[in-house]
Write an enzyme that holds these catalytic residues in place. Structure first.
Site, PDB file in Angstrom:
ATOM      1  N   PHE A  13       0.830  -1.212   0.000  1.00 34.82           N
ATOM      2  CA  PHE A  13       0.000   0.000   0.000  1.00 34.82           C
ATOM      3  C   PHE A  13       0.873   1.275   0.000  1.00 34.82           C
ATOM      4  N   GLU A  86       5.237  -7.285   7.596  1.00 38.36           N
ATOM      5  CA  GLU A  86       3.880  -7.758   7.863  1.00 38.36           C
ATOM      6  C   GLU A  86       3.241  -6.611   8.630  1.00 38.36           C
ATOM      7  N   SER A  87       2.058  -6.157   8.201  1.00 32.49           N
ATOM      8  CA  SER A  87       1.569  -4.876   8.713  1.00 32.49           C
ATOM      9  C   SER A  87       0.208  -4.929   9.411  1.00 32.49           C
ATOM     10  N   THR A 132       6.098   2.902  12.685  1.00 27.63           N
ATOM     11  CA  THR A 132       4.707   3.202  13.016  1.00 27.63           C
ATOM     12  C   THR A 132       4.569   3.872  14.381  1.00 27.63           C
ATOM     13  N   ASP A 133       3.461   4.579  14.569  1.00 27.07           N
ATOM     14  CA  ASP A 133       3.205   5.186  15.885  1.00 27.07           C
ATOM     15  C   ASP A 133       2.831   4.130  16.930  1.00 27.07           C
ATOM     16  N   GLU A 134       2.510   2.897  16.463  1.00 26.62           N
ATOM     17  CA  GLU A 134       2.059   1.871  17.419  1.00 26.62           C
ATOM     18  C   GLU A 134       3.156   1.454  18.383  1.00 26.62           C
ATOM     19  N   TYR A 157       2.532  -7.274  16.405  1.00 26.94           N
ATOM     20  CA  TYR A 157       2.953  -6.401  15.294  1.00 26.94           C
ATOM     21  C   TYR A 157       3.798  -5.243  15.804  1.00 26.94           C
ATOM     22  N   SER A 158       3.263  -4.494  16.803  1.00 27.19           N
ATOM     23  CA  SER A 158       4.011  -3.304  17.244  1.00 27.19           C
ATOM     24  C   SER A 158       5.285  -3.690  17.974  1.00 27.19           C
ATOM     25  N   LYS A 161       7.784  -4.244  15.245  1.00 27.52           N
ATOM     26  CA  LYS A 161       8.231  -2.973  14.654  1.00 27.52           C
ATOM     27  C   LYS A 161       9.164  -2.244  15.631  1.00 27.52           C
ATOM     28  N   ASN A 187      -2.590   5.300   7.922  1.00 27.58           N
ATOM     29  CA  ASN A 187      -2.731   5.809   6.556  1.00 27.58           C
ATOM     30  C   ASN A 187      -4.036   5.324   5.928  1.00 27.58           C
ATOM     31  N   ASN A 256     -13.511   5.404  15.971  1.00 28.81           N
ATOM     32  CA  ASN A 256     -13.861   4.491  14.871  1.00 28.81           C
ATOM     33  C   ASN A 256     -15.316   4.626  14.430  1.00 28.81           C
TER      34      ASN A 256
HETATM   35  P1  NAD Z   1       1.390  -3.595   3.311  1.00 25.44           P
HETATM   36  O1  NAD Z   1       1.087  -4.805   4.116  1.00 25.44           O
HETATM   37  O2  NAD Z   1       0.350  -3.016   2.425  1.00 25.44           O
HETATM   38  O3  NAD Z   1       2.666  -3.884   2.386  1.00 25.44           O
HETATM   39  C1  NAD Z   1       3.796  -4.598   2.841  1.00 25.44           C
HETATM   40  C2  NAD Z   1       4.608  -5.026   1.627  1.00 25.44           C
HETATM   41  O4  NAD Z   1       5.766  -5.728   2.097  1.00 25.44           O
HETATM   42  C3  NAD Z   1       3.853  -5.988   0.695  1.00 25.44           C
HETATM   43  O5  NAD Z   1       3.999  -5.562  -0.638  1.00 25.44           O
HETATM   44  C4  NAD Z   1       4.536  -7.334   0.924  1.00 25.44           C
HETATM   45  O6  NAD Z   1       4.529  -8.162  -0.231  1.00 25.44           O
HETATM   46  C5  NAD Z   1       5.948  -6.897   1.289  1.00 25.44           C
HETATM   47  N1  NAD Z   1       6.648  -7.910   2.088  1.00 25.44           N
HETATM   48  C6  NAD Z   1       6.179  -8.572   3.175  1.00 25.44           C
HETATM   49  N2  NAD Z   1       7.106  -9.456   3.611  1.00 25.44           N
HETATM   50  C7  NAD Z   1       8.190  -9.328   2.791  1.00 25.44           C
HETATM   51  C8  NAD Z   1       9.465  -9.959   2.728  1.00 25.44           C
HETATM   52  N3  NAD Z   1       9.806 -10.907   3.612  1.00 25.44           N
HETATM   53  N4  NAD Z   1      10.336  -9.566   1.763  1.00 25.44           N
HETATM   54  C9  NAD Z   1       9.980  -8.610   0.865  1.00 25.44           C
HETATM   55  N5  NAD Z   1       8.779  -7.998   0.863  1.00 25.44           N
HETATM   56  C10 NAD Z   1       7.887  -8.342   1.810  1.00 25.44           C
HETATM   57  O7  NAD Z   1       1.937  -2.524   4.354  1.00 25.44           O
HETATM   58  P2  NAD Z   1       1.758  -0.936   4.378  1.00 25.44           P
HETATM   59  O8  NAD Z   1       0.506  -0.609   5.076  1.00 25.44           O
HETATM   60  O9  NAD Z   1       2.024  -0.409   3.024  1.00 25.44           O
HETATM   61  O10 NAD Z   1       2.965  -0.557   5.355  1.00 25.44           O
HETATM   62  C11 NAD Z   1       4.269  -0.353   4.837  1.00 25.44           C
HETATM   63  C12 NAD Z   1       5.207  -0.012   5.987  1.00 25.44           C
HETATM   64  O11 NAD Z   1       4.744   1.157   6.658  1.00 25.44           O
HETATM   65  C13 NAD Z   1       5.286  -1.108   7.057  1.00 25.44           C
HETATM   66  O12 NAD Z   1       6.612  -1.178   7.500  1.00 25.44           O
HETATM   67  C14 NAD Z   1       4.368  -0.605   8.162  1.00 25.44           C
HETATM   68  O13 NAD Z   1       4.794  -1.077   9.410  1.00 25.44           O
HETATM   69  C15 NAD Z   1       4.548   0.895   8.043  1.00 25.44           C
HETATM   70  N6  NAD Z   1       3.398   1.717   8.468  1.00 25.44           N
HETATM   71  C16 NAD Z   1       2.136   1.464   7.986  1.00 25.44           C
HETATM   72  C17 NAD Z   1       1.079   2.309   8.356  1.00 25.44           C
HETATM   73  C18 NAD Z   1      -0.330   2.087   7.829  1.00 25.44           C
HETATM   74  O14 NAD Z   1      -1.245   2.780   8.281  1.00 25.44           O
HETATM   75  N7  NAD Z   1      -0.562   1.200   6.906  1.00 25.44           N
HETATM   76  C19 NAD Z   1       1.313   3.387   9.206  1.00 25.44           C
HETATM   77  C20 NAD Z   1       2.608   3.601   9.686  1.00 25.44           C
HETATM   78  C21 NAD Z   1       3.654   2.766   9.288  1.00 25.44           C
HETATM   79  O1  DAU Z   2      -1.106   3.454  13.527  1.00 25.44           O
HETATM   80  C1  DAU Z   2      -0.409   2.955  12.425  1.00 25.44           C
HETATM   81  C2  DAU Z   2      -0.873   1.534  12.141  1.00 25.44           C
HETATM   82  O2  DAU Z   2      -2.191   1.647  11.608  1.00 25.44           O
HETATM   83  C3  DAU Z   2       0.044   0.782  11.171  1.00 25.44           C
HETATM   84  O3  DAU Z   2       1.301   0.622  11.752  1.00 25.44           O
HETATM   85  C4  DAU Z   2      -0.557  -0.584  10.826  1.00 25.44           C
HETATM   86  O4  DAU Z   2       0.248  -1.219   9.858  1.00 25.44           O
HETATM   87  C5  DAU Z   2      -1.956  -0.371  10.277  1.00 25.44           C
HETATM   88  O5  DAU Z   2      -2.548  -1.627  10.022  1.00 25.44           O
HETATM   89  C6  DAU Z   2      -2.814   0.437  11.240  1.00 25.44           C
HETATM   90  O6  DAU Z   2      -3.129  -0.334  12.440  1.00 25.44           O
HETATM   91  P1  DAU Z   2      -4.602  -0.340  13.093  1.00 25.44           P
HETATM   92  O7  DAU Z   2      -4.731  -1.571  13.855  1.00 25.44           O
HETATM   93  O8  DAU Z   2      -4.867   0.948  13.761  1.00 25.44           O
HETATM   94  O9  DAU Z   2      -5.483  -0.356  11.729  1.00 25.44           O
HETATM   95  P2  DAU Z   2      -6.788  -1.205  11.301  1.00 25.44           P
HETATM   96  O10 DAU Z   2      -7.242  -0.644  10.004  1.00 25.44           O
HETATM   97  O11 DAU Z   2      -6.566  -2.654  11.407  1.00 25.44           O
HETATM   98  O12 DAU Z   2      -7.832  -0.784  12.423  1.00 25.44           O
HETATM   99  C7  DAU Z   2      -8.202   0.559  12.645  1.00 25.44           C
HETATM  100  C8  DAU Z   2      -9.178   0.597  13.797  1.00 25.44           C
HETATM  101  O13 DAU Z   2     -10.405  -0.020  13.396  1.00 25.44           O
HETATM  102  C9  DAU Z   2      -8.706  -0.171  15.013  1.00 25.44           C
HETATM  103  O14 DAU Z   2      -9.122   0.516  16.197  1.00 25.44           O
HETATM  104  C10 DAU Z   2      -9.424  -1.506  14.924  1.00 25.44           C
HETATM  105  C11 DAU Z   2     -10.743  -1.139  14.240  1.00 25.44           C
HETATM  106  N1  DAU Z   2     -11.311  -2.198  13.360  1.00 25.44           N
HETATM  107  C12 DAU Z   2     -10.512  -2.747  12.397  1.00 25.44           C
HETATM  108  C13 DAU Z   2     -10.989  -3.743  11.575  1.00 25.44           C
HETATM  109  C14 DAU Z   2     -10.104  -4.356  10.513  1.00 25.44           C
HETATM  110  C15 DAU Z   2     -12.637  -2.603  13.522  1.00 25.44           C
HETATM  111  O15 DAU Z   2     -13.358  -2.074  14.379  1.00 25.44           O
HETATM  112  N2  DAU Z   2     -13.118  -3.586  12.700  1.00 25.44           N
HETATM  113  C16 DAU Z   2     -12.342  -4.187  11.745  1.00 25.44           C
HETATM  114  O16 DAU Z   2     -12.851  -5.097  11.040  1.00 25.44           O
END
Ligand code: NAD
Ligand code: DAU
Length: 349
Positions: A13, A86-87, A132-134, A157-158, A161, A187, A256
Site C-alpha cells: 500500500f 507484515e503490517s 509506526t506510531d504503534e 505487530y508493534s 516494529k 494511513n 472508529n
Molecule cells: P502492506 O502490508 O500493504 O505492504 C507490505 C509489503 O511488504 C507488501 O507488498 C509485501 O509483499 C511486502 N513484504 C512482506 N514481507 C516481505 C518480505 N519478507 N520480503 C519482501 N517484501 C515483503 O503494508 P503498508 O501498510 O504499506 O505498510 C508499509 C510499511 O509502513 C510497514 O513497514 C508498516 O509497518 C509501516 N506503516 C504502515 C502504516 C499504515 O497505516 N498502513 C502506518 C505507519 C507505518
Molecule cells: O497506527 C499505524 C498503524 O495503523 C500501522 O502501523 C498498521 O500497519 C496499520 O494496520 C494500522 O493499524 P490499526 O490496527 O490501527 O489499523 P486497522 O485498520 O486494522 O484498524 C483501525 C481501527 O479499526 C482499530 O481501532 C481496529 C478497528 N477495526 C478494524 C478492523 C479491521 C474494527 O473495528 N473492525 C475491523 O474489522
C-alpha cells in the site's frame, strides 16, 4: 545527482505510493523495488510506472541475506527506504512468528547486507526505516506521541516494529551507519489491502455486507492520506537529520464509530442510496485482543524543522478514497477472491 535506491515493500500500500512518487519526480534516480509479493503485495498497484526507464522490480525475500548481499552489489545500492513488513495487527495476533521473522529478522538482514556492502564508507549512504506510531503504545483521552515518548508496544505487530527500530538505532550507534526513522499514524487512500478498516468497510458497504465494529467502536486513530505520508518520506529522506526520528501524523483523530458513519454517508451518497441506508450494516463484534485505545501523533518537529504539513483535509481525502474504490472494482475483485475469502471467513466467523 543520481542515486540507486532500494525501496523494500514497494508493491504494498504505502510502498507503491512512495515508488510512484520517486520514479516520477526523480528521473535520475534508479528505483529498485524489492518485494516478496505476499498476499499484501500487488504489482497492479504500479501499472502506471512499471515501464519507466528508472524503475526495476525484483521479487525477493528481505530475510534472504545471501540474496540481499548480491542485490546491493548488483545495483550498487546507496540508499534503502525500508517499508517491507507484515503490517496487520489482527494477523499478528494469530501468527506472531511471521511478524518476528519478517519485521525483525528481515530488517536485520537488510541492515547487515548494507553494512557489508558499504563497508566503512558511509558517504552519501542512508538506511531509512519506515515505522509506526504503534511502537509508542496507547494513549488515554489526552496527550500526543512525541519523538521522545517511551516505547511501549502491545501487539505482536508493534513489538516486532519496535524491535526493528531498535536494531536500526543499534546499527547507527555501533557501526556509524547513517540511518533515519519515521513513525507514522494510520494511513488511508487508494491501493490499501481490504483487511484494514477503511477499504474493508467501503467494500462491505458497497456490497451490503455486515460492518464488524470491534468493541464499542470507541477506539481513536489519527488518519493521514497516504500521498502525504509518501511526501513526508521524500522530504525526510532528502533533508532529515541522520540518526534522527520524525513523527508523521495528520492531527486528525477520529473515533472508529464516527469515522465509520462518515464512510457510510459517503458511500451511500456516491451510490445514489438514501442517506444512512447502510447504517443497519453496523455490527458490534468481540473486541480485538489488547486493542490500543488511542493513537495521536504530534508531528510539530517535522513541520518546524522540514516544513512538512498534510496537504489534504480529511473530508477531501475520504471523498477521494471512497471514489477511488468505487471506480476501481476490478482491483478490489482481483484481490478479494480465493485466499482473501478464506481469511475473511476465519477472521470474522
Ligand atoms: P502492506 O502490508 O500493504 O505492504 C507490505 C509489503 O511488504 C507488501 O507488498 C509485501 O509483499 C511486502 N513484504 C512482506 N514481507 C516481505 C518480505 N519478507 N520480503 C519482501 N517484501 C515483503 O503494508 P503498508 O501498510 O504499506 O505498510 C508499509 C510499511 O509502513 C510497514 O513497514 C508498516 O509497518 C509501516 N506503516 C504502515 C502504516 C499504515 O497505516 N498502513 C502506518 C505507519 C507505518
Ligand atoms: O497506527 C499505524 C498503524 O495503523 C500501522 O502501523 C498498521 O500497519 C496499520 O494496520 C494500522 O493499524 P490499526 O490496527 O490501527 O489499523 P486497522 O485498520 O486494522 O484498524 C483501525 C481501527 O479499526 C482499530 O481501532 C481496529 C478497528 N477495526 C478494524 C478492523 C479491521 C474494527 O473495528 N473492525 C475491523 O474489522
Amino acid at each position: 545527482m543520481s542515486k540507486n535506491i532500494l525501496v523494500t515493500g514497494g508493491a504494498g500500500f504505502i510502498g507503491s505510493h512512495v515508488v510512484r512518487l520517486l520514479v516520477n519526480k526523480y528521473p535520475k534516480y534508479h528505483i529498485i523495488n524489492l518485494d516478496l509479493l505476499t498476499y499484501a503485495g500487488n504489482l497492479a498497484n504500479l501499472t502506471d510506472i512499471e515501464k519507466k526507464d528508472n524503475y526495476t522490480f525484483i521479487k525477493a525475500d528481505i530475510c534472504d541475506f545471501e540474496q540481499m548481499q548480491e542485490l546491493f552489489k548488483k545495483y550498487d545500492i546507496d540508499t534503502v527506504i525500508h517499508l517491507a513488513a507484515e503490517s496487520h495487527v489482527d494477523r499478528s495476533i494469530k501468527d506472531p512468528f511471521t511478524f518476528a521473522q519478517t519485521n525483525v529478522m528481515g530488517t536485520l538482514s537488510l541492515l547487515q547486507a548494507a553494512k557489508h556492502y558499504w563497508g566503512d564508507n558511509y558517504d552519501e549512504k542512508l538506511f531509512y526505516h519506515v515505522s509506526t506510531d504503534e511502537v509508542y503504545g496507547s494513549l488515554g483521552e489526552e496527550g500526543y506521541f512525541l519523538e521522545t515518548t517511551k516505547y511501549d508496544p502491545h501487539s505482536p505487530y508493534s513489538a516486532s516494529k519496535a524491535s526493528s527500530d531498535h536494531f536500526v538505532r543499534a546499527f547507527q550507534d555501533t557501526y556509524g551507519m547513517p540511518t533515519v526513522i519515521s513513525n507514522c499514524s494510520n494511513n488511508y487512500g487508494p491501493y490499501q489491502f481490504p483487511e484494514k478498516l477503511i477499504p474493508l468497510f467501503i467494500n462491505n458497504i458497497q456490497n451490503n455486507k455486515p460492518l464488524p465494529v470491534y468493541g464499542k467502536g470507541e477506539n481513536v486513530r489519527d488518519w493521514l492520506f497516504v500521498e502525504d505520508h509518501a511526501r513526508a518520506i521524500d522530504i525526510i529522506f532528502h533533508e532529515g537529520k541522520t540518526g534522527d526520528t520524525y513523527n508523521i501524523g495528520g492531527f486528525n483523530e477520529w473515533k472508529n464509530i464516527d469515522l465509520i458513519k462518515v464512510m457510510i454517508k459517503t458511500v451511500d451518497r456516491l451510490l445514489g442510496r438514501e442517506e444512512g441506508t447502510s447504517e443497519n450494516l453496523i455490527t458490534y463484534v468481540t473486541d480485538r485482543a489488547g486493542h490500543d485505545l488511542r493513537y495521536a501523533i504530534d508531528s510539530t518537529k517535522l513541520k518546524d524543522e522540514l516544513g512538512w504539513e498534510p496537504s489534504l483535509q480529511f473530508e477531501e481525502g475520504i471523498e477521494k478514497t471512497v471514489k477511488w474504490y468505487l471506480e476501481n472494482k476490478d482491483w478490489m475483485e482481483n484481490i478479494t477472491n480465493g485466499e482473501y475469502e478464506k481469511y475473511y471467513a476465519e477472521m470474522y466467523k
